[in-house]
Write an enzyme that holds these catalytic residues in place. Sequence first.
Site, PDB file in Angstrom:
ATOM      1  CD  GLU A  27      -2.723   5.380   6.871  1.00  0.00           C
ATOM      2  OE1 GLU A  27      -2.870   5.328   5.367  1.00  0.00           O
ATOM      3  OE2 GLU A  27      -2.339   5.156   6.760  1.00  0.00           O
TER       4      GLU A  27
ATOM      5  CG  HIS B  46      -6.064   2.046   5.580  1.00  0.00           C
ATOM      6  ND1 HIS B  46      -5.225   2.756   6.059  1.00  0.00           N
ATOM      7  CD2 HIS B  46      -4.302   0.724   4.988  1.00  0.00           C
ATOM      8  CE1 HIS B  46      -3.912   2.496   6.642  1.00  0.00           C
ATOM      9  NE2 HIS B  46      -3.529   1.088   6.003  1.00  0.00           N
TER      10      HIS B  46
ATOM     11  N   GLY C 174       2.562   1.953  10.960  1.00  0.00           N
ATOM     12  CA  GLY C 174       3.262   2.857  10.407  1.00  0.00           C
ATOM     13  C   GLY C 174       4.329   3.759  12.006  1.00  0.00           C
TER      14      GLY C 174
ATOM     15  CD  GLU D 220      -3.149  -2.788   7.196  1.00  0.00           C
ATOM     16  OE1 GLU D 220      -2.733  -2.775   6.488  1.00  0.00           O
ATOM     17  OE2 GLU D 220      -4.278  -2.246   7.180  1.00  0.00           O
TER      18      GLU D 220
ATOM     19  CG  ASN E 265      -1.778   1.480   1.517  1.00  0.00           C
ATOM     20  OD1 ASN E 265      -1.778   2.187   0.277  1.00  0.00           O
ATOM     21  ND2 ASN E 265      -2.095   1.540   2.756  1.00  0.00           N
TER      22      ASN E 265
ATOM     23  CE  LYS F 208       0.597   3.486   4.576  1.00  0.00           C
ATOM     24  NZ  LYS F 208       0.172   3.986   6.053  1.00  0.00           N
TER      25      LYS F 208
ATOM     26  CB  SER G 115       5.346  -1.839  11.747  1.00  0.00           C
ATOM     27  OG  SER G 115       4.798   0.105  12.272  1.00  0.00           O
TER      28      SER G 115
HETATM   29  C1  PEP Z   1      -0.719   0.011   5.442  1.00  0.00           C
HETATM   30  O1  PEP Z   1      -1.100   1.370   5.541  1.00  0.00           O
HETATM   31  O2  PEP Z   1      -1.418  -0.927   5.335  1.00  0.00           O
HETATM   32  C2  PEP Z   1       0.265  -0.458   6.765  1.00  0.00           C
HETATM   33  C3  PEP Z   1       0.338  -1.284   7.117  1.00  0.00           C
HETATM   34  O3  PEP Z   1       0.927   0.695   6.896  1.00  0.00           O
HETATM   35  P1  PEP Z   1       2.832   0.129   7.678  1.00  0.00           P
HETATM   36  O4  PEP Z   1       3.611  -0.828   7.077  1.00  0.00           O
HETATM   37  O5  PEP Z   1       3.647   1.305   7.547  1.00  0.00           O
HETATM   38  O6  PEP Z   1       3.171  -0.003   9.504  1.00  0.00           O
END
Ligand code: PEP
Length: 241
Positions: free
Chosen positions: A95, A93, A165, A159, A8, A10, A195
């Site tokens: 976000e 997601h 992040g 998640e 992803n 973003k 992460s």
């Molecule tokens: C994501 O945005 O779905 C995500 C898991 O981000 P990160 O790997 O940066 O934590």
Amino acid sequence: MRRIIAGNWKMNPTTAENAVNLAKGVDERLEGINDLEKIIFPPFVYIPLIMENVRSVEIGAQNVFYELSGAYTGEVSPSMLLDLGVKWVIIGHSERRNILHEDDESIIRKVKSSLEVGLKVILCVGEKLHERELFRHKEVVKRQLDGIPDDENLVIAYEPVWAIGTGRNARVEQIEEMHEMIKSITGKKVLYGGSVKPENASELASAKNVDGFLVGGASLEADSFHKIALALRNQYLTSSK
Ligand code: PEP
């Protein structure tokens, strides 16, 4: 069952040139890995250009609207994505839930309408830090899964918001607990996201019921994404011996 490695991006990179270079870099490195489903999710505007420049990875969109056409300024419909050749879409997601204030009801509408036109969907679920601290993580994720259709093209990504992040990934036992619950409710593949990095990918891939990764930050670097894909693939090969 093939495991899934999904990147992803973003709202990155910020030029078409950099987006194509990243896509090409990922595509070349992942070309020889045939036992994983490999998907990248670039920003909408770069999708057509990237499609012309990759052959081993599938392309997905990071969001979609639930109506197919009409007076919805700024939105993109599931049928438009399909028409473009997009195979996958990420819905819900954290976000989008937390910054853009999308609610469970509109997210489920998006899931249904995308599946109806034939897109494959990654539905993201996960609790916030205070919800975990109050031991409400299971209840929150169950609510986010309420009303999902039973469709072979649906995949769930667990998640935890506190791990996205932040550099702080969930522990194997936390992942196993949540993935087991999600799998027992949905019967779908369950990806872990939060992460995931080359350094922790092997350990996280060893958790039970992890059918792949949804990777944010580390998918913006072709070498890191490749290393995570290899860790996922190798762990799977070892466990299926
Ligand atoms: C994501 O945005 O779905 C995500 C898991 O981000 P990160 O790997 O940066 O934590």
